[in-house]
Scaffold this active site. Structure first.
Site, PDB file in Angstrom:
ATOM      1  N   HIS A  77      -8.804   5.420  10.951  1.00  0.00           N
ATOM      2  CA  HIS A  77      -8.109   4.170  10.615  1.00  0.00           C
ATOM      3  C   HIS A  77      -6.625   4.239  10.935  1.00  0.00           C
ATOM      4  CE1 HIS A  77      -6.695   6.346   7.083  1.00  0.00           C
ATOM      5  NE2 HIS A  77      -5.858   5.335   6.870  1.00  0.00           N
TER       6      HIS A  77
ATOM      7  N   PHE B  27      10.808  -0.497  13.511  1.00  0.00           N
ATOM      8  CA  PHE B  27       9.599   0.224  13.122  1.00  0.00           C
ATOM      9  C   PHE B  27       9.980   1.305  12.113  1.00  0.00           C
ATOM     10  CE2 PHE B  27       6.495   3.647  13.798  1.00  0.00           C
ATOM     11  CZ  PHE B  27       5.287   2.966  13.819  1.00  0.00           C
TER      12      PHE B  27
ATOM     13  N   ASP C 160      -9.861  10.712   6.408  1.00  0.00           N
ATOM     14  CA  ASP C 160     -11.083  11.269   6.989  1.00  0.00           C
ATOM     15  C   ASP C 160     -11.606  10.453   8.168  1.00  0.00           C
ATOM     16  OD1 ASP C 160     -11.090  13.319   5.122  1.00  0.00           O
ATOM     17  OD2 ASP C 160     -12.266  12.154   3.688  1.00  0.00           O
TER      18      ASP C 160
ATOM     19  N   TRP D 147       0.863  -1.181   0.000  1.00  0.00           N
ATOM     20  CA  TRP D 147       0.000   0.000   0.000  1.00  0.00           C
ATOM     21  C   TRP D 147       0.901   1.232   0.000  1.00  0.00           C
ATOM     22  CZ3 TRP D 147      -5.072  -0.045  -0.792  1.00  0.00           C
ATOM     23  CH2 TRP D 147      -5.791   1.139  -0.586  1.00  0.00           C
TER      24      TRP D 147
ATOM     25  N   PHE E 230      -0.725  -2.794   8.102  1.00  0.00           N
ATOM     26  CA  PHE E 230      -1.277  -3.635   9.158  1.00  0.00           C
ATOM     27  C   PHE E 230      -0.648  -5.027   9.141  1.00  0.00           C
ATOM     28  CE2 PHE E 230      -4.448  -6.438  11.096  1.00  0.00           C
ATOM     29  CZ  PHE E 230      -4.684  -5.768  12.285  1.00  0.00           C
ATOM     30  N   GLU E 231      -0.301  -5.523   7.964  1.00  0.00           N
ATOM     31  CA  GLU E 231       0.269  -6.867   7.824  1.00  0.00           C
ATOM     32  C   GLU E 231       1.772  -6.932   8.079  1.00  0.00           C
ATOM     33  OE1 GLU E 231      -3.582  -6.499   6.114  1.00  0.00           O
ATOM     34  OE2 GLU E 231      -1.786  -5.441   5.413  1.00  0.00           O
TER      35      GLU E 231
ATOM     36  N   VAL F 113       3.721   2.924   5.024  1.00  0.00           N
ATOM     37  CA  VAL F 113       3.242   4.304   5.064  1.00  0.00           C
ATOM     38  C   VAL F 113       1.777   4.299   5.475  1.00  0.00           C
ATOM     39  CG1 VAL F 113       2.793   6.387   3.705  1.00  0.00           C
ATOM     40  CG2 VAL F 113       4.822   5.015   3.214  1.00  0.00           C
ATOM     41  N   VAL F 114       1.450   5.098   6.478  1.00  0.00           N
ATOM     42  CA  VAL F 114       0.058   5.306   6.876  1.00  0.00           C
ATOM     43  C   VAL F 114      -0.181   6.813   6.862  1.00  0.00           C
ATOM     44  CG1 VAL F 114      -1.670   5.037   8.680  1.00  0.00           C
ATOM     45  CG2 VAL F 114       0.029   3.227   8.302  1.00  0.00           C
ATOM     46  N   ILE F 115      -1.143   7.233   6.052  1.00  0.00           N
ATOM     47  CA  ILE F 115      -1.475   8.649   5.921  1.00  0.00           C
ATOM     48  C   ILE F 115      -2.855   8.881   6.535  1.00  0.00           C
ATOM     49  CG2 ILE F 115      -1.863  10.541   4.295  1.00  0.00           C
ATOM     50  CD1 ILE F 115       0.027   8.985   2.359  1.00  0.00           C
TER      51      ILE F 115
END
Length: 158
Positions: A97, A122, A94, A31, A66-67, A89-91
């Site tokens: 999550h 990490f 809205d 992702w 997440f995985e 990467v987690v952005i």
């Protein structure tokens, strides 16, 4: 220290251990792949720069951040793997999550490292915007992949 105050690619290698015989696992989220590929390249090149052998660096991909935890565990369970580097990467969007994912990944990665008694790093970029993510993938704040590889090397010195 906030990334805005530090370049992720700046580090001191004076006290690095010899990693010529060390084996590294890279777990990379697909992702946001255009960014995670850059993080992975930064980690890979940093390991090579400091003496790791290309044949001793193993890259596995997982669908998303997440995985990363299970991907890390699947690599860490092998005795021949000395350190695992997790990159994703987690952005913020809205919804909330990002809170759930980041919390789960941080706890999961910590637990895998403790379970197998080896560095599990990490290397998750957690930002509010896509622009901020790019800034941490070789942009004005350096490359989080480089920082993660440096952390792995440093932890192998303990």
């Amino acid at each position: 220290m906030a990334t805005a105050l530090k370049n992720l690619s700046d580090y001191n290698s004076d006290h690095f251990v010899d990693i010529a015989d060390k084996r590294f696992g890279l777990v990379v989220a697909e992702w946001n792949r255009e960014i995670t590929d850059i993080l992975s390249a930064g980690a890979y090149e940093t390991l090579l720069k400091h003496g790791a052998q290309a044949d001793n660096i193993f890259r596995n991909t997982v669908p998303g951040s997440f995985e990363l935890t299970l991907g890390a565990q699947l690599l860490a369970q092998h005795e021949e793997i000395d350190a695992v580097i997790c990159l994703g990467v987690v952005i913020k969007g809205d919804t909330k999550h990002d809170d759930y994912i980041c919390h789960a990944v941080a706890n999961g990665i910590t637990n895998v490292g403790l379970k197998y008694n080896k560095p599990v790093i990490f290397g998750l970029v957690t930002t509010n915007t896509l622009e901020q993510a790019w800034d941490r993938a070789g942009g004005k704040h350096g490359n989080k992949g480089v920082e993660a590889a440096v952390a792995a090397i440093q932890m192998l010195g303990f």
